[in-house]
Design a protein around this motif. Structure first.
Motif, PDB file in Angstrom:
ATOM      1  N   PHE A 111       2.499  13.454  -7.827  1.00 38.16           N
ATOM      2  CA  PHE A 111       1.622  13.290  -6.660  1.00 38.16           C
ATOM      3  C   PHE A 111       0.870  11.965  -6.731  1.00 38.16           C
ATOM      4  N   ALA A 112       0.365  11.636  -7.916  1.00 45.54           N
ATOM      5  CA  ALA A 112      -0.390  10.391  -8.082  1.00 45.54           C
ATOM      6  C   ALA A 112       0.478   9.173  -7.832  1.00 45.54           C
ATOM      7  N   THR A 113       1.700   9.203  -8.376  1.00 47.32           N
ATOM      8  CA  THR A 113       2.592   8.060  -8.150  1.00 47.32           C
ATOM      9  C   THR A 113       2.990   7.954  -6.685  1.00 47.32           C
ATOM     10  N   HIS A 114       3.240   9.108  -6.053  1.00 41.81           N
ATOM     11  CA  HIS A 114       3.588   9.080  -4.623  1.00 41.81           C
ATOM     12  C   HIS A 114       2.429   8.533  -3.793  1.00 41.81           C
ATOM     13  N   GLN A 115       1.218   9.053  -4.082  1.00 40.44           N
ATOM     14  CA  GLN A 115       0.051   8.565  -3.361  1.00 40.44           C
ATOM     15  C   GLN A 115      -0.194   7.093  -3.635  1.00 40.44           C
ATOM     16  N   ARG A 116       0.042   6.711  -4.873  1.00 37.26           N
ATOM     17  CA  ARG A 116      -0.153   5.305  -5.223  1.00 37.26           C
ATOM     18  C   ARG A 116       0.827   4.423  -4.472  1.00 37.26           C
ATOM     19  N   ARG A 117       2.094   4.870  -4.411  1.00 39.45           N
ATOM     20  CA  ARG A 117       3.099   4.110  -3.658  1.00 39.45           C
ATOM     21  C   ARG A 117       2.734   4.072  -2.168  1.00 39.45           C
ATOM     22  N   GLN A 118       2.240   5.227  -1.677  1.00 41.19           N
ATOM     23  CA  GLN A 118       1.868   5.270  -0.272  1.00 41.19           C
ATOM     24  C   GLN A 118       0.712   4.316   0.008  1.00 41.19           C
ATOM     25  N   VAL A 119      -0.266   4.284  -0.904  1.00 40.25           N
ATOM     26  CA  VAL A 119      -1.381   3.342  -0.758  1.00 40.25           C
ATOM     27  C   VAL A 119      -0.872   1.906  -0.802  1.00 40.25           C
ATOM     28  N   PHE A 120       0.071   1.648  -1.760  1.00 40.37           N
ATOM     29  CA  PHE A 120       0.651   0.312  -1.850  1.00 40.37           C
ATOM     30  C   PHE A 120       1.341  -0.053  -0.548  1.00 40.37           C
ATOM     31  N   ARG A 121       2.106   0.910   0.007  1.00 41.50           N
ATOM     32  CA  ARG A 121       2.872   0.617   1.224  1.00 41.50           C
ATOM     33  C   ARG A 121       1.943   0.413   2.425  1.00 41.50           C
ATOM     34  N   GLU A 122       0.918   1.276   2.537  1.00 39.11           N
ATOM     35  CA  GLU A 122      -0.035   1.107   3.646  1.00 39.11           C
ATOM     36  C   GLU A 122      -0.774  -0.215   3.519  1.00 39.11           C
ATOM     37  N   ARG A 123      -1.136  -0.555   2.289  1.00 41.99           N
ATOM     38  CA  ARG A 123      -1.816  -1.830   2.077  1.00 41.99           C
ATOM     39  C   ARG A 123      -0.882  -2.993   2.384  1.00 41.99           C
ATOM     40  N   ALA A 124       0.407  -2.820   1.964  1.00 38.64           N
ATOM     41  CA  ALA A 124       1.398  -3.864   2.265  1.00 38.64           C
ATOM     42  C   ALA A 124       1.593  -4.001   3.769  1.00 38.64           C
ATOM     43  N   SER A 125       1.632  -2.854   4.487  1.00 37.81           N
ATOM     44  CA  SER A 125       1.774  -2.892   5.947  1.00 37.81           C
ATOM     45  C   SER A 125       0.588  -3.600   6.583  1.00 37.81           C
ATOM     46  N   SER A 126      -0.629  -3.259   6.114  1.00 33.30           N
ATOM     47  CA  SER A 126      -1.830  -3.895   6.663  1.00 33.30           C
ATOM     48  C   SER A 126      -1.839  -5.390   6.384  1.00 33.30           C
ATOM     49  N   HIS A 127      -1.493  -5.761   5.152  1.00 32.77           N
ATOM     50  CA  HIS A 127      -1.493  -7.179   4.796  1.00 32.77           C
ATOM     51  C   HIS A 127      -0.383  -7.930   5.506  1.00 32.77           C
ATOM     52  N   CYS A 128       0.760  -7.238   5.698  1.00 32.55           N
ATOM     53  CA  CYS A 128       1.868  -7.866   6.438  1.00 32.55           C
ATOM     54  C   CYS A 128       1.454  -8.140   7.885  1.00 32.55           C
ATOM     55  N   GLN A 129       0.762  -7.161   8.481  1.00 28.72           N
ATOM     56  CA  GLN A 129       0.264  -7.354   9.842  1.00 28.72           C
ATOM     57  C   GLN A 129      -0.768  -8.473   9.881  1.00 28.72           C
ATOM     58  N   ALA A 130      -1.601  -8.541   8.839  1.00 31.15           N
ATOM     59  CA  ALA A 130      -2.604  -9.615   8.777  1.00 31.15           C
ATOM     60  C   ALA A 130      -1.941 -10.982   8.700  1.00 31.15           C
ATOM     61  N   LEU A 131      -0.845 -11.081   7.913  1.00 31.33           N
ATOM     62  CA  LEU A 131      -0.115 -12.349   7.836  1.00 31.33           C
ATOM     63  C   LEU A 131       0.440 -12.728   9.196  1.00 31.33           C
ATOM     64  N   SER A 132       1.051 -11.727   9.878  1.00 36.73           N
ATOM     65  CA  SER A 132       1.627 -12.001  11.196  1.00 36.73           C
ATOM     66  C   SER A 132       0.553 -12.424  12.187  1.00 36.73           C
ATOM     67  N   GLU A 133      -0.587 -11.702  12.167  1.00 34.66           N
ATOM     68  CA  GLU A 133      -1.670 -12.054  13.091  1.00 34.66           C
ATOM     69  C   GLU A 133      -2.236 -13.424  12.769  1.00 34.66           C
ATOM     70  N   TYR A 134      -2.277 -13.765  11.490  1.00 32.80           N
ATOM     71  CA  TYR A 134      -2.779 -15.085  11.119  1.00 32.80           C
ATOM     72  C   TYR A 134      -1.889 -16.181  11.689  1.00 32.80           C
ATOM     73  N   PHE A 135      -0.556 -15.994  11.536  1.00 29.75           N
ATOM     74  CA  PHE A 135       0.343 -17.012  12.067  1.00 29.75           C
ATOM     75  C   PHE A 135       0.332 -17.014  13.589  1.00 29.75           C
ATOM     76  N   ASP A 136       0.186 -15.810  14.210  1.00 27.96           N
ATOM     77  CA  ASP A 136       0.074 -15.782  15.665  1.00 27.96           C
ATOM     78  C   ASP A 136      -1.158 -16.547  16.121  1.00 27.96           C
ATOM     79  N   SER A 137      -2.277 -16.330  15.423  1.00 20.36           N
ATOM     80  CA  SER A 137      -3.492 -17.069  15.776  1.00 20.36           C
ATOM     81  C   SER A 137      -3.315 -18.561  15.520  1.00 20.36           C
ATOM     82  N   LEU A 138      -2.560 -18.875  14.448  1.00 18.59           N
ATOM     83  CA  LEU A 138      -2.301 -20.284  14.140  1.00 18.59           C
ATOM     84  C   LEU A 138      -1.494 -20.927  15.260  1.00 18.59           C
ATOM     85  N   PHE A 139      -0.427 -20.202  15.725  1.00 20.13           N
ATOM     86  CA  PHE A 139       0.390 -20.733  16.816  1.00 20.13           C
ATOM     87  C   PHE A 139      -0.427 -20.834  18.101  1.00 20.13           C
ATOM     88  N   THR A 140      -1.300 -19.847  18.334  1.00 21.80           N
ATOM     89  CA  THR A 140      -2.146 -19.892  19.534  1.00 21.80           C
ATOM     90  C   THR A 140      -3.074 -21.096  19.494  1.00 21.80           C
TER      91      THR A 140
END
Length: 744
Positions: free
Chosen positions: A41-70
Motif C-alpha cells: 500500500f505504501a509503495t502504491h501510494q508513494r508511486r501515486q503521489v510521485f505520478r500526481e506530482r509528476a502530472s502537476s509538474h508536467c502541467q506546470a512546465l507546459s503552462e510555463y512554456f505556454d506563458s513564455l510563448f504568449t
C-alpha cells in the motif's frame, strides 16, 4: 548464569513449548502479511503521489512554456508596432549604409530592444530581420545578414530559407550547444516569429534568443529535485532535460519501475513533456520503506515473545492443573509439582559584446556602427538639455562633429514620411555656404529637426531663410517650425522647444509652410480655448446648412490668429463633424456619401495643404447632406400627409372634426396642417371636408330612405339647416330634389 537459564528452558514442558512456538510462528506470519500489505500500500501510494506530482509538474512546465510563448507573441506585437522599425522597414535603403540609413531611428530601435530584454529575463538577445534588407538589427548591434547567418547557422543566407520569409506562426530553432557551455539545456534555442504592423502586414522576422540558463533554472524550481524532466519535439529533438536519457526511445526503455511514475503531456505546440521520478530515487524510496517496515517487524517480533508467552501461559494453566492432579494420583506421596514459568533541491551572465568580436576587424566594424548612434544620442541630449552642454559639444567634436560657432537656431519639420537621405542632403548643401554648420536629426517617421550653427545671428538667419526656402519646395513637407536664435549652448533647448511648439500651428498664407515662433509668440497670447461646435452641430442636425456654414465661418474667425491656425482646431472640427454625421445616421437614418466620410476619416492634420483639403471635404459633405436631407424631408412629408388623410377619413363624419382638432392631435400648428393637406389634395381643409361629406350625403339620398335630418347628422352636421344650405351651394339643388332625380 547461562546454565541456569538452560536448565529452566529444559524444565518447560514440551506441550507448552509446542503451543508457544505454534502461536509465535502464527504471530510472525500474520505480522509479515500485515507488513507486506503495508509495504504494498505504501509503495502504491508513494508511486501515486510521485505520478500526481509528476502530472502537476508536467502541467506546470507546459503552462510555463505556454506563458513564455504568449509573452513572445506580445513582444512581437509591441515590437512590431514600433514606429521606428516600421520606418526602417519602409526605407528604400536595403544595404547597411549609415550615410543613408536613419541612424537615430536605428539606435532608438536598438534601445527599445534592450528595454524589452530588461523586462524579460527569459531572453538573452533579440534580433530583427527586415524583409528585403541586407542587415539585421539586434540588441547588441547591427550586422549584415551574411554575418548574422554565419554566426547562427554556420552557413550563408539562403533566399529559400523560411526565416527570411513571413512566418504564419512562431518557429523554434535548436542549435548545437558549444562544448564548453555549462547550460542545463541540451541544445540552444531560438524562437522566430513575424512582426506585424498596425495594419496587420508582416514586415520583419524577430529572432528571440532564449537565456538557456535562466529558463533551465526556472524549470528546476518548477519540478522536485528528485524528478527528471524531458521535453522532446515530435521529431524526437531534445528541447530540455535534466536526466540521462538522450532520446524518447531511450527514456521509455528505462524500465517498468520508471514508467510507472513517468507522466506524458502533449501540448498545442506539438511538444512532449515527460516528468518522472528517477529509478535510483525510486529504488531508494522503496528501500527506505522496506527498511522501516523491516525494523518495525523485528521490533514487533521481539515484543511479541513475552506477549505470546503470556497468552500461552494463560491457555496452558488448565492443562497444567490437570497434569498436577494426574501426577498426584499416580505418585501418591510423591508430590512432584510443576514449576511455573513466566517467559515472552541559477543564473549566470552572458559574455560581454567585446568578447564576441575577438577579431580586431569585426570589433572596428562594430565601433563604426555605434559611432553614428552615439552622435545622434549626444545631439538629442544637446537639444533636450539632458546633459552638460559643454561636455556634449566636446564629445561631438571628438567624434568628428564640431559645433564651433556661438549662435544656434533650431528648425522643426513634419512630413508625410522622413526620407533620411533627402533631408541630410539639405543639411550638407547648407554647409557649403561659408562658415556654417547644419545638422539633421530625425525623431520619428514624420518629424525631424535641423540645428543651424553660425558665427553670428545675421548669418544664422540667412542660413535659416535659405534652408526653409529649400524645405518649402520639398515634396511631402507639410509644416516647418522655426525657433528663435540663441547665443548660448545652454539655451539650445529653448530654440528646440520653440520650433517644436510652432509645429502645432499651420501657416495659411499662400506658398509658405513656415511658422516662425518670433511672429507667433506675440499673438499666441490672444488665443483662447477652442470655441464650442454645439451651434454648428445643432444647425447641421436640423438641416439648416446655410446657417451651419455661417457658424463654421465664425468658428474659424475665432481660431485663426492672423495667418496661423492651431492644428488642434482642425482636429476638433474633424472629430466634431464625424460625431454629427454619426448622430444623423443614428437619429434620422440618412448620411452623406461614403466617399466623403472616408475622405474625412483619412484626412490628417500633418498632410500638405491640410486646411484647404479639410474645407473642400466639408463642402462636399454639405452638398451631399443637402441632397440626402431633401430626399428624406420629401419622404417624411409624404408620410405625414398619409397619416393626416387616414386620420381625417376615419373621423370626417364626426361633428367635432375641425382644423384645431387635427393640429392638436399631431402637435403642429393649424397652418401647417392646412398647408400640407392643400399641397397634397389641392383643396383647403374646409373645402376638402365639405366635398367628402356632401358626396357621402348624395350616396345616402340615392340609396336609402333616411330622412334629410338623419343624413345631416350621419355626415357630421349639427342640424339640417346648415346641411341643406351647404348641399344646395355645392350641388345647385336641394337634398329633396336630388333624391327625386336619383331615386332608384
Amino acid at each position: 548464569m547461562l546454565h541456569k537459564y538452560i536448565t529452566k528452558w529444559k524444565s518447560i514442558p514440551k506441550i507448552f513449548l509446542r503451543m508457544f512456538l505454534y502461536n509465535y510462528i502464527f504471530f510472525l506470519s500474520l505480522l509479515f502479511v500485515i507488513c507486506a500489505g503495508v509495504w504494498g500500500f505504501a509503495t502504491h501510494q508513494r508511486r501515486q503521489v510521485f505520478r500526481e506530482r509528476a502530472s502537476s509538474h508536467c502541467q506546470a512546465l507546459s503552462e510555463y512554456f505556454d506563458s513564455l510563448f504568449t509573452s513572445f507573441d506580445r513582444l512581437s506585437v509591441t515590437v512590431g508596432h514600433n514606429a521606428r522599425l516600421r520606418s526602417l522597414a519602409s526605407d528604400p535603403v536595403s544595404e547597411l549604409d549609415f550615410d543613408l540609413i536613419d541612424s537615430t531611428m536605428l539606435f532608438s530601435a536598438q534601445q527599445d530592444m534592450i528595454t524589452s530584454l530588461a523586462i524579460n529575463s527569459s531572453i538573452s538577445n533579440l534580433a530583427i530581420y527586415l524583409y528585403g534588407k541586407d542587415y539585421v538589427i539586434s540588441s547588441y548591434g547591427t550586422s549584415t545578414l551574411e554575418s548574422f547567418y554565419q554566426s547562427l547557422f554556420l552557413m550563408e543566407p539562403n533566399a529559400l530559407s523560411e526565416y527570411l520569409r513571413p512566418l504564419d506562426a512562431g518557429s523554434f530553432l535548436f542549435l548545437p550547444r558549444s562544448e564548453d557551455s555549462n547550460s542545463v539545456l541540451s541544445q540552444n534555442s531560438v524562437y522566430v516569429i513575424s512582426l506585424v504592423d498596425t495594419n496587420g502586414t508582416r514586415y520583419a522576422n524577430l529572432f528571440i534568443f532564449l537565456d538557456d540558463r535562466e529558463i533551465g533554472q526556472h524549470l528546476e524550481r518548477l519540478v522536485d529535485s528528485s524528478e527528471n524532466y524531458y521535453i522532446f519535439t515530435n521529431q524526437n529533438q531534445t528541447v530540455l532535460t535534466n536526466g540521462e536519457a538522450a532520446s524518447e526511445e531511450e527514456l521509455l526503455s528505462l524500465g517498468h519501475a520508471a514508467s510507472q511514475t513517468l507522466f506524458l503531456l502533449e501540448n498545442a505546440d506539438d511538444w512532449k513533456f515527460y516528468v518522472g521520478t528517477s529509478p535510483e530515487y525510486l529504488k531508494s524510496q522503496m528501500l527506505l520503506i522496506t527498511l522501516v517496515l523491516a525494523a518495525l517487524w523485528f521490533a514487533a517480533a521481539f515484543i511479541g515473545i513475552p506477549v505470546v508467552f503470556t497468552l500461552c501461559r494463560k491457555n496452558y494453566k488448565p492443562i497444567r492443573e490437570l497434569a498436577d492432579l494426574i501426577s498426584q494420583q499416580a505418585q501418591n506421596s510423591k508430590n512432584a509439582s510443576l514449576e511455573k514459568k513466566t517467559q515472552m533541491e541559477y543564473e549566470t551572465l552572458k559574455l560581454a559584446i567585446s568578447s564576441i568580436f575577438k577579431d580586431k576587424h569585426l570589433l572596428e566594424e562594430q565601433l563604426s556602427i555605434y559611432k553614428p548612434v552615439l552622435i545622434n544620442s549626444l545631439l538629442l541630449q544637446l537639444l533636450e538639455n539632458t546633459g552638460n552642454s559643454d561636455s556634449v559639444i566636446s564629445g561631438l567634436a571628438a567624434l568628428g562633429v564640431p559645433i564651433p560657432y556661438p549662435c544656434y537656431k533650431c528648425i522643426s519639420l513634419q512630413a508625410v514620411s522622413i526620407h533620411q537621405e533627402i533631408f541630410i542632403n539639405r543639411a550638407l548643401s547648407m554647409r557649403e555656404h561659408g562658415a556654417l554648420s547644419c545638422l539633421f536629426i530625425s525623431i520619428d517617421r514624420h518629424t525631424g529637426y535641423y540645428l543651424v550653427n553660425a558665427p553670428d545671428c545675421e548669418s544664422c538667419l540667412a542660413a535659416v531663410s535659405s534652408l526653409t526656402a529649400l524645405l518649402d519646395k520639398t515634396a511631402g513637407v507639410s509644416c516647418i517650425g522655426i525657433g528663435c536664435c540663441v547665443q548660448k549652448a545652454d539655451n539650445i533647448s529653448h530654440s528646440y522647444r520653440q520650433a517644436k511648439e510652432a509645429l502645432r500651428y499651420l501657416n495659411l498664407s499662400a506658398g509658405s509652410k513656415c511658422v516662425s515662433w518670433e511672429v507667433l509668440e506675440p499673438i499666441q497670447a490672444q488665443s483662447a480655448l477652442l470655441p464650442s461646435l454645439s451651434a454648428f452641430s445643432s444647425l447641421l442636425l436640423s438641416g439648416q446648412f446655410t446657417d451651419a456654414d455661417k457658424e463654421l465661418q465664425k468658428y474659424w474667425k475665432k481660431n485663426i490668429l492672423q495667418e496661423y491656425v492651431p492644428k488642434s482646431a482642425l482636429v476638433h472640427f474633424q472629430q466634431g463633424l464625424l460625431s454629427v454625421l454619426q448622430q444623423l445616421k443614428k437619429d434620422h437614418g440618412f448620411c452623406c456619401d461614403d466617399t466623403c466620410i472616408h475622405s474625412l476619416q483619412s484626412w490628417s492634420v500633418n498632410m500638405p495643404e491640410a486646411f484647404p483639403e479639410l474645407w473642400q471635404i466639408w463642402e462636399n459633405i454639405r452638398e451631399s447632406l443637402a441632397r440626402s436631407f431633401s430626399d428624406w424631408k420629401e419622404e417624411r412629408d409624404s408620410e405625414d400627409i398619409r397619416l393626416f388623410l387616414d386620420y381625417l377619413h376615419e373621423h370626417i363624419y364626426e361633428e367635432d372634426m375641425s382644423l384645431s382638432k387635427m393640429a392638436a392631435t399631431f402637435h403642429i400648428s393649424e397652418s401647417t396642417v392646412s398647408r400640407r393637406i392643400k399641397a397634397f389634395t389641392g383643396y383647403s381643409f374646409l373645402d376638402y371636408v365639405s366635398n367628402k361629406r356632401i358626396s357621402h350625403a348624395c350616396s345616402l339620398l340615392a340609396e336609402t330612405n333616411m330622412s334629410v335630418q338623419e343624413i345631416a347628422v350621419a355626415t357630421g352636421y349639427l342640424n339640417d339647416v346648415t346641411f341643406r344650405r351647404l348641399f344646395k351651394k355645392q350641388m345647385g339643388i336641394t337634398p329633396s330634389e336630388y333624391r327625386q332625380m336619383n331615386r332608384r
